[in-house]
Design an enzyme around this catalytic site. Structure first.
Site, short mmCIF file in Angstrom:
data_model
loop_
_atom_site.label_atom_id
_atom_site.label_comp_id
_atom_site.label_asym_id
_atom_site.label_seq_id
_atom_site.Cartn_x
_atom_site.Cartn_y
_atom_site.Cartn_z
N SER A 76 0.94 -1.28 0.07
CA SER A 76 -0.05 -0.14 -0.05
C SER A 76 0.97 1.25 -0.07
CB SER A 76 -0.80 0.10 1.21
OG SER A 76 -2.09 -0.74 1.16
N LYS A 79 0.30 3.45 -3.01
CA LYS A 79 -1.00 3.96 -3.17
C LYS A 79 -0.65 5.64 -3.38
CE LYS A 79 -3.90 0.66 -1.23
NZ LYS A 79 -4.48 0.12 0.30
N TYR A 201 -3.50 -2.78 -10.09
CA TYR A 201 -3.46 -2.63 -8.41
C TYR A 201 -2.49 -3.84 -7.92
CZ TYR A 201 -4.35 -2.80 -3.63
OH TYR A 201 -4.49 -2.65 -2.11
N TYR A 253 -4.94 4.03 7.56
CA TYR A 253 -6.19 3.34 7.67
C TYR A 253 -6.91 3.66 8.91
CZ TYR A 253 -3.07 0.46 4.79
OH TYR A 253 -2.34 0.12 4.02
N VAL A 271 1.09 -3.65 3.82
CA VAL A 271 1.06 -5.04 4.72
C VAL A 271 2.40 -5.88 4.78
CG1 VAL A 271 -1.20 -5.32 4.70
CG2 VAL A 271 -0.08 -6.14 2.85
N1 GLN Z 1 -1.90 -5.55 -1.59
C1 GLN Z 1 -2.65 -5.36 -0.30
C2 GLN Z 1 -3.85 -5.64 -0.45
O1 GLN Z 1 -4.54 -5.24 -1.31
C3 GLN Z 1 -2.37 -4.03 0.13
C4 GLN Z 1 -2.66 -3.81 1.51
C5 GLN Z 1 -1.94 -2.97 2.28
O2 GLN Z 1 -0.83 -2.91 2.00
N2 GLN Z 1 -2.56 -2.35 3.35
O3 GLN Z 1 -4.53 -6.51 0.47
#
Ligand code: GLN
Length: 446
Positions: A76, A79, A201, A253, A271
């Site tokens: 993420s 993003k 993505y 988040y 993550v």
């Molecule tokens: N690729 C992960 C997902 O879509 C990214 C989520 C994250 O890093 N919080 O679940």
């Protein structure tokens, strides 16, 4: 530590920041809370002990500690960069019409969509990020991903590879993300096929970086979109500011509010255990430690960021206490005069106000007050010399303020001239002279 030319500074040399990062690393290395992400099977193989920290200043110095060179998938943390590309491609208004900027207060993979329209709450949760990929210009998923990878690489200053195994693992198991895309497609908010959007993505999440890369990427944002080492402008300053704003409010988040309260810096986590945090105009930090808390943020990266912010007093809302005025009233021979003057204007027919350093609102606003305290209200000076030789820069608000001050004085018959050996024309005055004597002679002579 590495200097801006990329030369490693020998370890016996002075490296207080590297030392500090090393000490913070040691302090939290024994924190074994949290679990490595396993919902993407390939991520579960990560070493829970790996813990890397890196800091890159806007002038290009680099500092590292621990496993700062270990590769992991960006997840993420990609993003905000994809969001930057969408902003650059179609502009803020068009992006805002499709993806909001409100903290969702929900988990990263929640169905945080506006009822009716299917507009995701913000670009830093999965739904918003999946939609954002569809706003990036390009003929199809290949081209869109190519452009995202190119921007990520230019921010890092090297060609970033993709981890094919993580990509396949997420593609094969990413049904929740696929569901989000289909919901947005059904609601009409996603304008490309759901499968195309999630494929871009998944690929962008599988790009491999190190904590050292993340620090450079964060420093690029801190530096208004200019890479701190290559000097390349990779995004407009306005776009960098817009991205940092959304990172400040939505980057962590459903921990975003508490993060801003405790750490007070724009940030983004992923993550795989990566985290970037930015001290605007100063530096970027990149951290890596795979075990995550229940919100999906790296336990050690959050703790270490908090320690760095507290110890360096980096909180965005932190008040900067000015220790002294950035102006002095000087006599013709250059000696500093006291404020207020015990003898009034008798001493100076043409006061010289010398400014120094970076002139912001507070110093621009105080300068005429200081002058007034010195000369008093009763006597009108012939003119005023403002010496700008030691000024490094004017903040735009200080330029406006000086224009207003000079205009008001002119209406009262007092002309203001400036001195600047470098002739930088930083403020509009009745005349700019290279030396103080010439400015004084000009005012006295006419
Ligand atoms: N690729 C992960 C997902 O879509 C990214 C989520 C994250 O890093 N919080 O679940």
């Amino acid at each position: 530590m590495t200097d801006p030319a990329g030369q490693a500074v020998p370890s016996h040399q002075f490296d207080p920041i590297g030392d500090l990062l090393g000490r913070i690393r040691l302090e939290f290395a024994d924190d074994h809370r949290g679990d490595v992400a396993s919902y993407i099977p390939e991520l579960s193989t990560a070493d829970p002990e790996a813990f890397g920290l890196a800091l890159v200043g806007v002038a290009g110095s680099r500092y590292e500690a621990g496993e700062s060179g270990v590769p992991f998938t960006i997840q993420s943390v990609s993003k905000p960069f994809a969001y930057a590309l969408a902003l650059a491609d179609v502009g803020m208004e068009a992006v805002l019409a499709r993806v909001g900027v409100e903290p969702s207060g929900e988990g990263f993979n929640a169905i945080s969509l506006e009822p009716g329209t299917g507009r995701p709450d913000n670009p830093l949760i999965n739904a918003g990020a999946i939609l954002t990929t569809s706003l990036v210009a390009g003929g199809g998923p290949e081209e869109r991903f190519g452009r995202i990878l190119d921007l990520l690489s230019r921010c890092a200053g090297r060609e970033l590879p993709v981890d094919a195994a993580v990509y396949r693992s997420e593609r094969d198991t990413g049904d929740r993300n696929r569901a989000l895309a289909h919901l947005m497609r059904a609601a009409g908010s996603l304008s490309v096929p759901a499968e195309d959007a999630v494929d871009v993505y998944f690929r962008q999440c599988s790009v491999l970086v190190t904590a050292a890369d993340l620090a450079v990427m964060a420093a690029t944002l801190a530096n208004g979109g200019v890479h701190p080492l290559t000097g390349e402008r990779v995004m407009d300053q306005l776009v960098a500011e817009q991205v940092l704003t959304v990172m400040a409010t939505c980057g962590m988040y459903d921990y975003s509010g508490e993060w801003l309260l405790r750490v007070g810096l724009p940030a983004k986590s992923g993550v795989a255990g990566g985290l970037v945090a930015v001290s605007p105009s100063q530096f970027g930090i990149g951290l890596f430690s795979p075990p995550l808390d229940e919100r999906g943020n790296s336990v050690r990266a959050v703790e270490a960021s908090r320690a760095i912010s507290e110890r360096f007093s980096l909180h965005l809302m932190h008040q900067v206490t000015r220790t002294g005025p950035s102006f002095v009233l000087v006599a013709e021979d250059g000696t500093e005069m006291s404020l207020p003057s015990p003898s009034g204007l008798g001493v100076v027919d043409v006061p010289v106000l010398s400014l120094q350093g970076y002139i912001e609102f507070a110093s621009a606003e105080q300068a005429p007050l200081g002058l007034r305290r010195h000369v008093g209200d009763a006597v009108v000076p012939q003119g005023i010399v403002v010496d700008l030789d030691h000024v490094t820069q004017f903040h735009p608000v200080a330029v406006l303020l000086f224009d207003a001050i000079i205009g008001q004085l002119a209406r009262r018959g007092i002309s203001v001239v400036t001195v600047d050996r470098q002739g930088r024309g930083m403020v509009a005055s009745a005349g700019e002279f290279p030396r103080r004597a010439e400015a004084l002679a000009h005012l006295r002579g006419g």
